[in-house]
Design a protein around this motif. Structure first.
Motif, PDB file in Angstrom:
ATOM      1  N   VAL A  13      82.673 -44.754 -77.264  1.00 22.71           N
ATOM      2  CA  VAL A  13      84.010 -44.426 -77.763  1.00 22.71           C
ATOM      3  C   VAL A  13      83.928 -43.849 -79.176  1.00 22.71           C
ATOM      4  CG1 VAL A  13      86.224 -45.432 -78.488  1.00 22.71           C
ATOM      5  CG2 VAL A  13      85.227 -46.078 -76.291  1.00 22.71           C
ATOM      6  N   TYR A  14      83.041 -44.408 -79.999  1.00 17.41           N
ATOM      7  CA  TYR A  14      82.901 -43.937 -81.380  1.00 17.41           C
ATOM      8  C   TYR A  14      81.889 -42.786 -81.506  1.00 17.41           C
ATOM      9  CZ  TYR A  14      85.808 -47.691 -83.161  1.00 17.41           C
ATOM     10  OH  TYR A  14      86.865 -48.525 -83.437  1.00 17.41           O
ATOM     11  N   GLN A  15      81.459 -42.254 -80.364  1.00 21.51           N
ATOM     12  CA  GLN A  15      80.528 -41.121 -80.318  1.00 21.51           C
ATOM     13  C   GLN A  15      79.228 -41.420 -81.067  1.00 21.51           C
ATOM     14  OE1 GLN A  15      82.934 -37.873 -81.752  1.00 21.51           O
ATOM     15  NE2 GLN A  15      84.125 -37.787 -79.870  1.00 21.51           N
ATOM     16  N   GLU A  16      78.704 -42.624 -80.829  1.00 19.72           N
ATOM     17  CA  GLU A  16      77.466 -43.050 -81.466  1.00 19.72           C
ATOM     18  C   GLU A  16      76.318 -43.165 -80.473  1.00 19.72           C
ATOM     19  OE1 GLU A  16      78.574 -46.691 -83.390  1.00 19.72           O
ATOM     20  OE2 GLU A  16      79.650 -45.671 -84.988  1.00 19.72           O
ATOM     21  N   THR A  17      76.491 -42.636 -79.279  1.00 20.03           N
ATOM     22  CA  THR A  17      75.422 -42.663 -78.285  1.00 20.03           C
ATOM     23  C   THR A  17      74.649 -41.350 -78.337  1.00 20.03           C
ATOM     24  OG1 THR A  17      77.035 -41.909 -76.639  1.00 20.03           O
ATOM     25  CG2 THR A  17      76.564 -44.257 -76.674  1.00 20.03           C
ATOM     26  N   SER A  18      73.409 -41.414 -77.883  1.00 22.84           N
ATOM     27  CA  SER A  18      72.599 -40.196 -77.820  1.00 22.84           C
ATOM     28  C   SER A  18      73.201 -39.247 -76.786  1.00 22.84           C
ATOM     29  CB  SER A  18      71.167 -40.565 -77.420  1.00 22.84           C
ATOM     30  OG  SER A  18      71.151 -41.033 -76.083  1.00 22.84           O
ATOM     31  N   ASP A  44      92.294 -49.421 -74.834  1.00 20.92           N
ATOM     32  CA  ASP A  44      93.619 -50.008 -75.075  1.00 20.92           C
ATOM     33  C   ASP A  44      93.554 -51.094 -76.141  1.00 20.92           C
ATOM     34  OD1 ASP A  44      94.748 -48.350 -73.187  1.00 20.92           O
ATOM     35  OD2 ASP A  44      94.814 -49.884 -71.601  1.00 20.92           O
ATOM     36  N   SER A  45      92.541 -51.952 -76.044  1.00 23.33           N
ATOM     37  CA  SER A  45      92.381 -53.032 -77.025  1.00 23.33           C
ATOM     38  C   SER A  45      92.153 -52.482 -78.422  1.00 23.33           C
ATOM     39  CB  SER A  45      91.204 -53.930 -76.636  1.00 23.33           C
ATOM     40  OG  SER A  45      91.444 -54.559 -75.411  1.00 23.33           O
ATOM     41  N   MET A  46      91.345 -51.433 -78.515  1.00 23.05           N
ATOM     42  CA  MET A  46      91.057 -50.837 -79.815  1.00 23.05           C
ATOM     43  C   MET A  46      92.316 -50.223 -80.423  1.00 23.05           C
ATOM     44  SD  MET A  46      87.335 -49.290 -78.837  1.00 23.05           S
ATOM     45  CE  MET A  46      86.944 -48.536 -80.394  1.00 23.05           C
ATOM     46  N   GLN A  47      93.137 -49.592 -79.601  1.00 32.42           N
ATOM     47  CA  GLN A  47      94.386 -49.010 -80.106  1.00 32.42           C
ATOM     48  C   GLN A  47      95.337 -50.109 -80.577  1.00 32.42           C
ATOM     49  OE1 GLN A  47      95.688 -46.593 -76.832  1.00 32.42           O
ATOM     50  NE2 GLN A  47      94.561 -44.802 -77.537  1.00 32.42           N
ATOM     51  N   GLN A  48      95.425 -51.197 -79.830  1.00 32.42           N
ATOM     52  CA  GLN A  48      96.289 -52.306 -80.233  1.00 32.42           C
ATOM     53  C   GLN A  48      95.792 -52.933 -81.524  1.00 32.42           C
ATOM     54  OE1 GLN A  48      96.498 -54.974 -76.900  1.00 32.42           O
ATOM     55  NE2 GLN A  48      97.708 -53.567 -75.671  1.00 32.42           N
ATOM     56  N   ASP A  50      94.246 -51.450 -83.915  1.00 32.56           N
ATOM     57  CA  ASP A  50      94.596 -50.549 -85.018  1.00 32.56           C
ATOM     58  C   ASP A  50      96.027 -50.780 -85.507  1.00 32.56           C
ATOM     59  OD1 ASP A  50      92.101 -49.379 -85.087  1.00 32.56           O
ATOM     60  OD2 ASP A  50      92.681 -47.661 -83.853  1.00 32.56           O
ATOM     61  N   THR A  51      96.921 -51.175 -84.621  1.00 37.92           N
ATOM     62  CA  THR A  51      98.304 -51.402 -85.032  1.00 37.92           C
ATOM     63  C   THR A  51      98.500 -52.772 -85.664  1.00 37.92           C
ATOM     64  OG1 THR A  51      98.974 -52.255 -82.868  1.00 37.92           O
ATOM     65  CG2 THR A  51      99.199 -49.885 -83.222  1.00 37.92           C
ATOM     66  N   VAL A  52      97.605 -53.705 -85.384  1.00 45.54           N
ATOM     67  CA  VAL A  52      97.737 -55.069 -85.891  1.00 45.54           C
ATOM     68  C   VAL A  52      97.139 -55.210 -87.288  1.00 45.54           C
ATOM     69  CG1 VAL A  52      97.008 -57.466 -85.526  1.00 45.54           C
ATOM     70  CG2 VAL A  52      97.767 -56.092 -83.597  1.00 45.54           C
ATOM     71  N   ILE A  53      96.020 -54.559 -87.502  1.00 45.42           N
ATOM     72  CA  ILE A  53      95.318 -54.697 -88.775  1.00 45.42           C
ATOM     73  C   ILE A  53      96.036 -53.891 -89.846  1.00 45.42           C
ATOM     74  CG2 ILE A  53      93.175 -54.213 -90.006  1.00 45.42           C
ATOM     75  CD1 ILE A  53      91.692 -54.734 -87.431  1.00 45.42           C
ATOM     76  N   THR A  54      96.344 -54.564 -90.934  1.00 46.18           N
ATOM     77  CA  THR A  54      96.968 -53.893 -92.070  1.00 46.18           C
ATOM     78  C   THR A  54      96.149 -54.171 -93.322  1.00 46.18           C
ATOM     79  OG1 THR A  54      98.375 -55.791 -92.514  1.00 46.18           O
ATOM     80  CG2 THR A  54      99.289 -54.077 -91.107  1.00 46.18           C
ATOM     81  N   SER A  55      96.297 -53.346 -94.294  1.00 51.56           N
ATOM     82  CA  SER A  55      95.589 -53.540 -95.550  1.00 51.56           C
ATOM     83  C   SER A  55      96.199 -54.708 -96.305  1.00 51.56           C
ATOM     84  CB  SER A  55      95.689 -52.290 -96.414  1.00 51.56           C
ATOM     85  OG  SER A  55      95.061 -51.208 -95.782  1.00 51.56           O
TER      86      SER A  55
END
Length: 77
Positions: A13-18, A44-48, A50-55
């Motif tokens: 997903v993060y484009q870190e594979t060869s 889906d979990s990663m998108q959720q 992103d909305t939960v974590i705040t600075s």
């Protein structure tokens, strides 16, 4: 067909594979419904997340930095 771990899917997903692993995983996704479902749930979990974590509030950052200044030990050469 290889069994891909959650860690490998995250790397994908993060484009870190060869390029080779990316190609193999994409081919596996074409044929493996369970893998496709696992990847979808992960995205889906990663998108959720992103909305939960705040600075932290600026006030909290300032308090931490002030505490660090007050308690830091200055080494003498």
């Amino acid at each position: 067909m290889p069994n891909y771990s959650t860690e490998e899917l995250i790397q994908y997903v993060y484009q870190e594979t060869s390029p080779e692993k990316t190609q193999a995983l994409e081919k596996a996704l074409e044929n493996d419904w369970n893998l496709k479902e696992k990847l979808g749930a992960l995205k889906d979990s990663m998108q959720q997340l992103d909305t939960v974590i705040t600075s932290p509030r600026e006030q909290s950052i300032t308090a931490i930095l002030n505490y660090a200044k007050r308690t830091s030990v200055v080494e003498q050469p």
